[in-house]
Design an enzyme around this catalytic site. Structure first.
Site, mmCIF file in Angstrom:
data_model
loop_
_atom_site.group_PDB
_atom_site.id
_atom_site.type_symbol
_atom_site.label_atom_id
_atom_site.label_comp_id
_atom_site.label_asym_id
_atom_site.label_seq_id
_atom_site.Cartn_x
_atom_site.Cartn_y
_atom_site.Cartn_z
ATOM 1 N N ASN A 123 -2.426 3.749 12.130
ATOM 2 C CA ASN A 123 -3.878 3.668 12.328
ATOM 3 C C ASN A 123 -4.183 3.020 13.679
ATOM 4 O O ASN A 123 -3.270 2.706 14.440
ATOM 5 C CB ASN A 123 -4.520 2.893 11.167
ATOM 6 C CG ASN A 123 -3.950 1.500 11.062
ATOM 7 O OD1 ASN A 123 -4.146 0.681 11.943
ATOM 8 N ND2 ASN A 123 -3.209 1.244 9.997
ATOM 9 N N GLY B 121 -4.600 -12.418 6.443
ATOM 10 C CA GLY B 121 -4.133 -11.021 6.501
ATOM 11 C C GLY B 121 -5.028 -10.201 7.412
ATOM 12 O O GLY B 121 -6.035 -9.663 6.958
ATOM 13 N N ALA C 75 -3.618 -7.749 9.321
ATOM 14 C CA ALA C 75 -2.939 -6.470 9.564
ATOM 15 C C ALA C 75 -3.680 -5.317 8.921
ATOM 16 O O ALA C 75 -4.254 -5.461 7.841
ATOM 17 C CB ALA C 75 -1.513 -6.536 9.015
ATOM 18 N N ASP D 15 -2.281 2.043 3.464
ATOM 19 C CA ASP D 15 -2.439 1.999 2.007
ATOM 20 C C ASP D 15 -1.373 2.836 1.306
ATOM 21 O O ASP D 15 -0.995 2.540 0.179
ATOM 22 C CB ASP D 15 -3.843 2.497 1.621
ATOM 23 C CG ASP D 15 -4.908 1.509 2.082
ATOM 24 O OD1 ASP D 15 -4.612 0.299 2.123
ATOM 25 O OD2 ASP D 15 -6.029 1.942 2.420
ATOM 26 N N LYS E 166 14.308 16.165 10.851
ATOM 27 C CA LYS E 166 12.950 16.443 11.301
ATOM 28 C C LYS E 166 12.325 17.568 10.470
ATOM 29 O O LYS E 166 13.003 18.583 10.209
ATOM 30 C CB LYS E 166 13.021 16.847 12.778
ATOM 31 C CG LYS E 166 11.702 16.921 13.469
ATOM 32 C CD LYS E 166 11.905 17.258 14.931
ATOM 33 C CE LYS E 166 10.600 17.700 15.541
ATOM 34 N NZ LYS E 166 10.786 18.348 16.834
ATOM 35 N N PRO F 102 2.402 -1.679 -1.532
ATOM 36 C CA PRO F 102 1.984 -2.942 -2.166
ATOM 37 C C PRO F 102 0.830 -3.553 -1.379
ATOM 38 O O PRO F 102 0.763 -3.392 -0.156
ATOM 39 C CB PRO F 102 3.231 -3.830 -2.062
ATOM 40 C CG PRO F 102 4.049 -3.233 -0.964
ATOM 41 C CD PRO F 102 3.740 -1.764 -0.945
ATOM 42 N N ASP F 103 -0.084 -4.232 -2.061
ATOM 43 C CA ASP F 103 -1.175 -4.924 -1.371
ATOM 44 C C ASP F 103 -0.699 -6.355 -1.098
ATOM 45 O O ASP F 103 -0.658 -7.187 -2.004
ATOM 46 C CB ASP F 103 -2.449 -4.904 -2.228
ATOM 47 C CG ASP F 103 -3.649 -5.375 -1.421
ATOM 48 O OD1 ASP F 103 -3.519 -6.406 -0.723
ATOM 49 O OD2 ASP F 103 -4.695 -4.720 -1.476
ATOM 50 N N ILE F 104 -0.340 -6.598 0.153
ATOM 51 C CA ILE F 104 0.276 -7.878 0.525
ATOM 52 C C ILE F 104 -0.673 -9.040 0.232
ATOM 53 O O ILE F 104 -0.304 -10.043 -0.384
ATOM 54 C CB ILE F 104 0.665 -7.865 2.018
ATOM 55 C CG1 ILE F 104 1.601 -6.680 2.302
ATOM 56 C CG2 ILE F 104 1.310 -9.180 2.431
ATOM 57 C CD1 ILE F 104 1.789 -6.361 3.770
ATOM 58 N N PHE G 251 -9.300 -9.608 5.611
ATOM 59 C CA PHE G 251 -10.204 -8.925 6.536
ATOM 60 C C PHE G 251 -10.699 -7.647 5.874
ATOM 61 O O PHE G 251 -10.004 -7.061 5.051
ATOM 62 C CB PHE G 251 -9.480 -8.585 7.850
ATOM 63 C CG PHE G 251 -9.633 -9.657 8.879
ATOM 64 C CD1 PHE G 251 -8.996 -10.875 8.719
ATOM 65 C CD2 PHE G 251 -10.433 -9.462 9.997
ATOM 66 C CE1 PHE G 251 -9.149 -11.892 9.651
ATOM 67 C CE2 PHE G 251 -10.591 -10.459 10.932
ATOM 68 C CZ PHE G 251 -9.953 -11.677 10.763
#
Ligand code: C5P
Length: 401
Positions: free
Chosen positions: A209, A272, A274, A278, A288, A304-306, A322
């Site tokens: 992103n 957090g 970062a 997701d 490739k 995982p949601d840190i 955030f």
């Protein structure tokens, strides 16, 4: 006061050199110990002796100086400094610093220094606005240097524009406010995540992103200034991590999760910032992906949601998240605050003309259970200091309950 601060002042060759004599005087008045180095060009404007007399120490401008190498050589001088200030900084010196040239004492000291670096550029307004200079300043900001922006007004050449070196009082005040930031996080352990994660699809491609990591890196620096021991766990960015922090480089969300949990013991505050992906591709093959089919379906697995996992610990640190939102900012931010069981959430608009991803400026609406504060649009360095001050206040309020 700047008592006992060891400031290395580099003076490069522009008409603004005379302002640095005043800067030197102000820094000494604040109690700082100052050593001066000059470029050859700077000595054409003001004699080396003037700086020598005011600083009370030998002033050098040669890199290969036989007199100096048995006394304080360039590496020792770089190690001696608590802070390195280049004022005035010419376009030429900025260009050399940005590209890692080391052909004189000042540019070599920049490469050798591992302390905070400040630049106060000074040049003609057309030179300042030239894309080459602007690109060099951007590179230097990505190295983590602190820019003391030039001011607007009449220039020595008679033209009017932005390029005059900031006034010595302004430079001195900036150093005082940065170097003497209240030690509101003294001896606390702060863990910060920053930047975007990369989720590999195959050996050459990945999903990611737009996060640049600037906010997280600025927070790491601000937390250090407030006295914290900082661990910065970062995805891949173009930025230089602050000196003297525990820096952990990761690539994927799973690696970031593992790195956070390796460093979470004894953590007092977790921030957090970062932009963690997701989802990750379920399969990442060793070969490739070929473009045979007209359509390609990727199956993604939730990461995982840190932040939520940190907040769910038995004895969680003070946890700050955030939220980047395109609409209904307060609604979504408060929802996240409650759902993830956070102590605080800093929300910002994305997709607007100002602020957000990749920008140098941002504004934040910060929410906690029974409160809210707006931090208006400013550069991310300043914003980070304001947010750290607010976090320290809320952390204190919580630990005093
Ligand atoms: O749920 P959402 O991703 O919008 O929440 C954003 C906040 O959660 C940010 O503070 C971000 O660093 C954190 N986060 C995380 N792990 C994830 C996703 C988000 O720590 N997998």
């Amino acid at each position: 006061m700047l008592s006992q601060r060891r400031i290395l002042l580099a003076v490069t060759g522009g008409i603004a050199v005379y302002k640095s004599l005043e800067l030197l005087r102000l820094l000494k008045k604040q109690g700082a110990e100052v050593r001066v180095v000059m470029t050859q060009a700077a000595t054409a404007f003001v004699q080396l002796l003037s700086f020598q007399a005011l600083s009370g120490h030998a002033v050098h401008c040669e890199l290969l100086d036989t007199e100096v190498e048995h006394a304080m050589g360039h590496i020792e001088l770089a190690r001696w400094a608590d802070v390195f200030v280049i004022a005035p900084a010419t376009a030429n010196t900025l260009a050399k610093m940005a590209h890692g040239l080391a052909d004189d004492l000042v540019s070599t000291l920049y490469l050798a220094a591992n302390c905070p670096v400040y630049i106060a550029p000074a040049m003609n307004h057309v030179m300042w606005n030239h894309p080459a200079t602007q690109a060099n300043v951007k590179i230097l900001q990505n190295h983590g240097i602190n820019l003391i922006s030039p001011e607007s007004g009449e220039q020595a050449c008679g033209e009017i524009g932005v390029g005059r070196m900031a006034e010595p009082e302004t430079v001195c005040q900036r150093l005082i406010s940065d170097l003497t930031m209240p030690q509101s996080l003294a001896n606390l352990n702060v863990v910060i995540t920053a930047g975007a994660t990369r989720e590999p699809l195959d050996p050459v491609r990945y999903l990611t992103n737009r996060s640049s990591g600037k906010m997280g890196y600025a927070l790491a620096l601000a937390a250090q200034k407030a006295g914290a021991n900082v661990t910065l766990i970062s995805g891949v960015t173009q930025l230089k991590p602050p000196a003297n922090c525990n820096f952990v480089q990761v690539e994927t969300a799973e690696q970031m999760h593992a790195a956070v949990f390796e460093n979470i013991e004894n953590c007092d505050i977790f921030i957090g910032t970062a932009a963690v992906a997701d989802y990750r591709p379920v399969v990442c093959g060793g070969e490739k992906i070929k473009k045979n089919a007209d359509q390609l379906t990727l199956t993604l697995q939730k990461n995982p949601d840190i932040l939520a996992d940190v907040a769910a610990l038995k004895t969680p640190p003070f946890t700050v998240g955030f939220a980047a939102e395109t609409n209904d900012l307060e609604h979504y931010a408060r929802d996240k605050l409650t759902r993830k069981n956070l102590n605080m959430i800093a929300a910002n608009w994305v997709g607007r003309a100002e602020g957000g991803f990749e920008r140098d400026e941002n504004a934040l609406d910060v929410f906690w259970q029974d409160g809210k504060k707006t931090l208006p649009m400013t550069n991310k360095t300043e914003l980070a200091c304001q947010l750290i001050t607010l976090i320290a206040e809320r952390f204190d309020a919580k630990t005093k309950i």
